[in-house]
Design a protein around this motif. Structure first.
Motif, PDB file in Angstrom:
ATOM      1  N   UNK A 169       5.915 -18.646   0.977  1.00 39.47           N
ATOM      2  CA  UNK A 169       5.568 -19.787   1.899  1.00 39.47           C
ATOM      3  C   UNK A 169       4.971 -19.175   3.509  1.00 39.47           C
ATOM      4  N   UNK A 170       3.981 -20.051   3.752  1.00 44.88           N
ATOM      5  CA  UNK A 170       3.537 -19.393   4.993  1.00 44.88           C
ATOM      6  C   UNK A 170       2.422 -18.525   4.837  1.00 44.88           C
ATOM      7  N   UNK A 171       2.061 -18.203   3.515  1.00 39.67           N
ATOM      8  CA  UNK A 171       0.878 -17.439   3.356  1.00 39.67           C
ATOM      9  C   UNK A 171      -0.357 -17.843   3.763  1.00 39.67           C
ATOM     10  N   UNK A 172      -1.138 -17.158   4.486  1.00 41.05           N
ATOM     11  CA  UNK A 172      -2.688 -17.217   4.671  1.00 41.05           C
ATOM     12  C   UNK A 172      -3.760 -16.712   4.165  1.00 41.05           C
ATOM     13  N   UNK A 173      -5.032 -17.110   4.027  1.00 43.67           N
ATOM     14  CA  UNK A 173      -5.947 -16.114   3.498  1.00 43.67           C
ATOM     15  C   UNK A 173      -6.589 -15.439   4.699  1.00 43.67           C
ATOM     16  N   UNK A 174      -6.635 -14.174   4.698  1.00 46.48           N
ATOM     17  CA  UNK A 174      -7.469 -13.463   5.985  1.00 46.48           C
ATOM     18  C   UNK A 174      -8.877 -13.908   5.903  1.00 46.48           C
ATOM     19  N   UNK A 175      -9.491 -14.136   7.216  1.00 44.58           N
ATOM     20  CA  UNK A 175     -10.864 -14.096   7.480  1.00 44.58           C
ATOM     21  C   UNK A 175     -11.603 -12.991   7.606  1.00 44.58           C
ATOM     22  N   UNK A 176     -12.718 -12.905   7.491  1.00 46.34           N
ATOM     23  CA  UNK A 176     -13.581 -11.853   7.835  1.00 46.34           C
ATOM     24  C   UNK A 176     -13.698 -11.678   9.555  1.00 46.34           C
ATOM     25  N   UNK A 177     -13.244 -10.266   9.763  1.00 53.06           N
ATOM     26  CA  UNK A 177     -12.914 -10.179  11.136  1.00 53.06           C
ATOM     27  C   UNK A 177     -14.380  -9.578  11.900  1.00 53.06           C
ATOM     28  N   UNK A 178     -15.193  -9.060  10.971  1.00 56.19           N
ATOM     29  CA  UNK A 178     -16.467  -8.662  11.629  1.00 56.19           C
ATOM     30  C   UNK A 178     -17.531  -8.760  10.865  1.00 56.19           C
ATOM     31  N   UNK A 179     -18.625  -8.350  11.253  1.00 52.60           N
ATOM     32  CA  UNK A 179     -19.833  -8.133  10.546  1.00 52.60           C
ATOM     33  C   UNK A 179     -20.804  -6.793  10.946  1.00 52.60           C
ATOM     34  N   UNK A 180     -21.462  -6.314  10.226  1.00 45.12           N
ATOM     35  CA  UNK A 180     -22.164  -5.142  10.595  1.00 45.12           C
ATOM     36  C   UNK A 180     -23.695  -5.305  10.460  1.00 45.12           C
ATOM     37  N   UNK A 181     -24.181  -4.630  11.399  1.00 43.39           N
ATOM     38  CA  UNK A 181     -25.877  -4.543  11.565  1.00 43.39           C
ATOM     39  C   UNK A 181     -25.931  -2.985  11.397  1.00 43.39           C
ATOM     40  N   UNK A 182     -27.016  -2.631  10.658  1.00 43.39           N
ATOM     41  CA  UNK A 182     -27.616  -1.425  10.168  1.00 43.39           C
ATOM     42  C   UNK A 182     -28.983  -1.282  10.472  1.00 43.39           C
ATOM     43  N   UNK A 183     -29.453  -0.192  11.433  1.00 43.03           N
ATOM     44  CA  UNK A 183     -30.938   0.054  11.763  1.00 43.03           C
ATOM     45  C   UNK A 183     -31.411   1.229  10.927  1.00 43.03           C
ATOM     46  N   UNK A 184     -32.474   0.782  10.352  1.00 43.08           N
ATOM     47  CA  UNK A 184     -33.010   1.577   9.202  1.00 43.08           C
ATOM     48  C   UNK A 184     -34.618   1.981   9.512  1.00 43.08           C
ATOM     49  N   UNK A 185     -35.133   3.306   9.116  1.00 39.28           N
ATOM     50  CA  UNK A 185     -36.353   3.706   9.247  1.00 39.28           C
ATOM     51  C   UNK A 185     -37.107   3.563   7.738  1.00 39.28           C
ATOM     52  N   UNK A 186     -37.960   2.737   7.595  1.00 38.51           N
ATOM     53  CA  UNK A 186     -38.665   2.735   6.081  1.00 38.51           C
ATOM     54  C   UNK A 186     -39.528   3.800   6.011  1.00 38.51           C
ATOM     55  N   UNK A 187     -39.531   4.578   4.800  1.00 38.51           N
ATOM     56  CA  UNK A 187     -40.331   5.367   4.418  1.00 38.51           C
ATOM     57  C   UNK A 187     -41.023   5.181   3.147  1.00 38.51           C
ATOM     58  N   UNK A 188     -42.369   5.685   3.175  1.00 38.08           N
ATOM     59  CA  UNK A 188     -43.310   4.999   1.948  1.00 38.08           C
ATOM     60  C   UNK A 188     -43.053   6.185   0.850  1.00 38.08           C
TER      61      UNK A 188
END
Length: 207
Positions: free
Chosen positions: A136-155
């Motif tokens: 009783x009283x159980x709750x579903x945890x929400x996502x607390x964060x999101x992530x961005x990654x910076x990448x360099x494209x190589x051919x």
């Protein structure tokens, strides 16, 4: 010799049939009582299922509304990207991660300042297995964060990750906002400022 009544019926046999009928009636009453007991047990189960606060502290099987989340993020652009190529430029693109899902922007060639103006929508619904006991009283945890990654494209060869930033979702809860965040370097650029990303974000949840 069997006793017969005035109509010629065997009263002894009749008495046996009456006794059997009486026993059957008793059995029917017992079954009726059992059905009534089952009814109250079922009613109690329904109360415990739909009114969990009335059985606080007990472990029970109940229904918990699913948690529904939506993250809407527009990657506007990035500037002051660290140079990763021999020509002093990079080919930057950005990956976005939320709730186990990944999306990414298009790639921009030979620049340290790129514009994207790309919108990404993440919809996430999480529910508990109703067959499992639920406290009783159980709750579903929400996502607390999101992530961005910076990448360099190589051919040729593998793409190179330049940096990343982890952003809390709560500051955008029901508030669409534009903000600038600093990418922190990884690997050989660890700890350095390797770019600035402009984003617009709205985070919503229910359940």
């Amino acid at each position: 010799m069997a006793d017969q009544d005035e109509f010629g019926y065997d009263s002894t046999e009749n008495a046996g049939e009456n006794a059997e009928t009486s026993e059957q009636d008793d059995n029917l009453l017992d079954e009726g009582d059992q059905t009534e007991e089952q009814y109250f047990v079922e009613e109690e189960r329904r109360v415990r299922e739909y009114h969990p606060n009335e059985t606080s502290g007990e472990v029970e099987t109940g229904k918990i509304a699913p948690l529904i989340e939506r993250l809407v993020i527009t990657v506007i652009g990035v500037k002051n990207v660290a140079a990763m190529d021999f020509n002093g430029k990079s080919d930057p693109f950005i990956k976005v991660f939320f709730g186990g899902e990944e999306k990414q922007t298009k790639k921009q060639k030979d620049t340290l300042n790129a514009e994207y103006n790309e919108m990404f929508i993440f919809d996430r619904e999480t529910s508990l297995d109703e067959s499992e006991p639920v406290q009783s009283g159980t709750v579903i945890e929400s996502e607390k964060e999101f992530k961005l990654e910076l990448w360099d494209y190589d051919t040729i060869g593998d793409n190179d990750q330049i940096g990343q930033v982890v952003i809390p979702t709560e500051e955008f809860l029901n508030k669409q906002q534009k903000k600038t965040f600093i990418f922190k370097g990884v690997d050989k650029l660890y700890g350095q400022n390797v770019g600035e990303v402009d984003i617009e974000v709205l985070y919503e949840k229910s359940g």
